[in-house]
Design an enzyme around this catalytic site. Sequence first.
Site, PDB file in Angstrom:
ATOM      1  CG  ASP A  11      84.830 153.045  78.287  1.00  0.00           C
ATOM      2  OD1 ASP A  11      84.069 152.643  77.380  1.00  0.00           O
ATOM      3  OD2 ASP A  11      84.763 152.629  79.451  1.00  0.00           O
ATOM      4  CG  ASP A  13      78.679 152.285  79.172  1.00  0.00           C
ATOM      5  OD1 ASP A  13      78.050 153.345  79.049  1.00  0.00           O
ATOM      6  OD2 ASP A  13      78.409 151.263  78.518  1.00  0.00           O
TER       7      ASP A  13
END
Length: 176
Positions: A11, A13
């Site tokens: 991922d 963020d």
Amino acid sequence: MTNPRLRIAVDMDGVLADVAEQFLRYHERDFGERKSLAEVAGVEELDAFPHSRKHVYEPGFFLTAPVIPHSQEVLKALHDRFDVFIVSAATEFPQSLPEKQVWLGQHFPFISWQQMVFCGSKTIIRADWMIDDHFKNLDHFSGDTILFSQPHNLLRENGRHRRVQGWTEVWDIFNS
């Protein structure tokens, strides 16, 4: 774990880009006070910060997010041994797409455009491992999961995901 063909979905963020810090900075800019991590622990970012919806649509929000410590060197080492893909639910905030691509190029130049997956739902992602800070992305994932600690997930556990406090712990998992 020496198989170089393992695929790791990472991922962006909250795992590479420190959006929690970015929200804290923007909140301080707008209100003249800095919230403590204790104040936002266990609260989703969009609930913890009154103007967070406005912030994520501001030009530069994603482009200027700080890099999470040790993510660059650890991700580079993982990239050299495994198939690494950056997976971001970027279509939730469509204006973030070009900023995220530029940000990755600036801070993670070894990640090619072919390794960037900008999507809506991560349920389509197939990999051996997923590193994410949101249960909603990890809970459906069929491979091994690593929950990256962030203020919004600190007060939740489900026992399924291996929690890490930072990138040195991620390194330890893949280097054991």
